[in-house]
Design a protein around this motif. Sequence first.
Motif, short mmCIF file in Angstrom:
data_model
loop_
_atom_site.label_atom_id
_atom_site.label_comp_id
_atom_site.label_asym_id
_atom_site.label_seq_id
_atom_site.Cartn_x
_atom_site.Cartn_y
_atom_site.Cartn_z
N GLU A 173 1.33 10.18 0.13
CA GLU A 173 0.43 10.29 1.28
C GLU A 173 1.20 10.69 2.53
O GLU A 173 2.26 10.14 2.82
N HIS B 150 0.81 -1.22 0.00
CA HIS B 150 0.00 0.00 0.00
C HIS B 150 0.85 1.27 0.00
O HIS B 150 0.30 2.37 0.10
N ASN C 79 2.54 4.56 -0.58
CA ASN C 79 2.29 5.67 -1.50
C ASN C 79 3.07 6.88 -0.98
O ASN C 79 2.70 7.48 0.03
#
Lengths: 175, 179
Positions: B117, B112, B114
Motif C-alpha cells: 500500500e 495493519h 502492508n
Amino acid sequence: MNEIQQELEALNVSLPASNKAVQEVPNGYFDRVNEDVLNMIKAEAFSETLPKKMPQSIPSDYFDTFNKKVLAQVETAPEMIVHRTSKLKPWALAASIALILSIGLFTFQGTEQLSISSELAQISESDLKEYMLDNDYEFNDYIIEGQTANLHQVEEEFFEEAEGLSKDEILEYAL
Amino acid sequence: MTEEEILKNFKDGVNQERSLSALMDMHKQKLYWHIRRMVVDHEDSNDILQTVFIKAWKNLAKFRGESGIYTWLYRIASNECFTFLKKEKKRRTISISDEENDIGNKLRADRHFNPKEIEWKLQLAIQQLPEKQKAVFSLRYYDEMPYSKIAEILETSEGALKASYHHAVKKVQEFLTSD
C-alpha cells in the motif's frame, strides 16, 4: 546623462554615480537557479500525488480517554515547577561552560576572574543548541519559560551572569 | 471555549481543568499524528503527547502569547520529539541488537502493515529522512502549515525550510520510485 540620472536630478536626489550591485552571489548561482526552480515545481507536483491518510493503528478509545489520563496527572502536579531564581538557569551556564571547556577556548589561570564573553561569542547558536541536545539538557523548559528558544538571549544572559565569576564558582556550576 | 478564553482562565486561575481539556480537544489529534510521524511507536507518541499537555498546564499561566498557543504546543512537541530521537539514537549505539530498535521495523510491526500500500510505503520513505527534514515534511505536507508558521516552530528561516522541504520530497520520491 542617461534617463535614470535625469530622473534623479528632477527629484533633486543625489546618488552614487554607479548603480552596479556590490553584493556577491555564490559561484554558478545564475546557472543553477533555473534547474533549482524547476526541481521545486516538480517536487510540489509530486507531493500532490501522495496520500495523506495515516495507515498506522491506534487503540480505538485512545482519543476519548486521553484527556482523563492527562487530567489525572496534572491534579497531582504542582501548578508551577519552573522557578527562576537566577537570570540564567544553571544548566544553561553549565552547558555553555562545559562547551567552552570541551573545545578548549580558554584555560583557567589560578583563581583569576574570567572574562569569557568574547570566547563564548565565537560559539554559534547551532553548536550551543546541538551541545545541549546531545547532553540531554532540558532545552524545552527554557522554551516554555521564555516562550522563545532564543539562544542569543541565553548567551546574553550568560554574559551578564558569567562575567567576573571565579574559577571555583564556575566549576561548581559546571559539575 | 476559544484559545483567548483558555489563556485568560489560566492567568486568572479559574476553570483550569476544563480549559486544559478544551485545549486538548482542539489540538490533541493533530499533535499526536505529528509526533507519531516523528517517533513511529504509539506508546512513545502517547508519552510525548501527555508530556506536551502537562508542560502546557504548568506554564500556560505564564504564556505571554508572542506566538499562538497552537504554535507553542507544536514547538514543545517537536522539541520533545527531537530530544526523544536523540536519546533513542544513543541507546541504539549501545544496544546489542540494532535491528529490534530499527524505526522501519517499528512500522512493519504494526498489525495493519502492508508493504504494497502506498500509504505504508510513504511512511517507510519518511523514516529515511533526517529528523529535521522529517519534521518539515510532517508540518508542511500533512498539517499543511504555511512556511511562516513552520519557521516559528522550528526556528529556521523560511528560505531554508523551503529548500529542506523540497529535498525531503525529492528523497521521498526517489525512495518510492526505486522500490
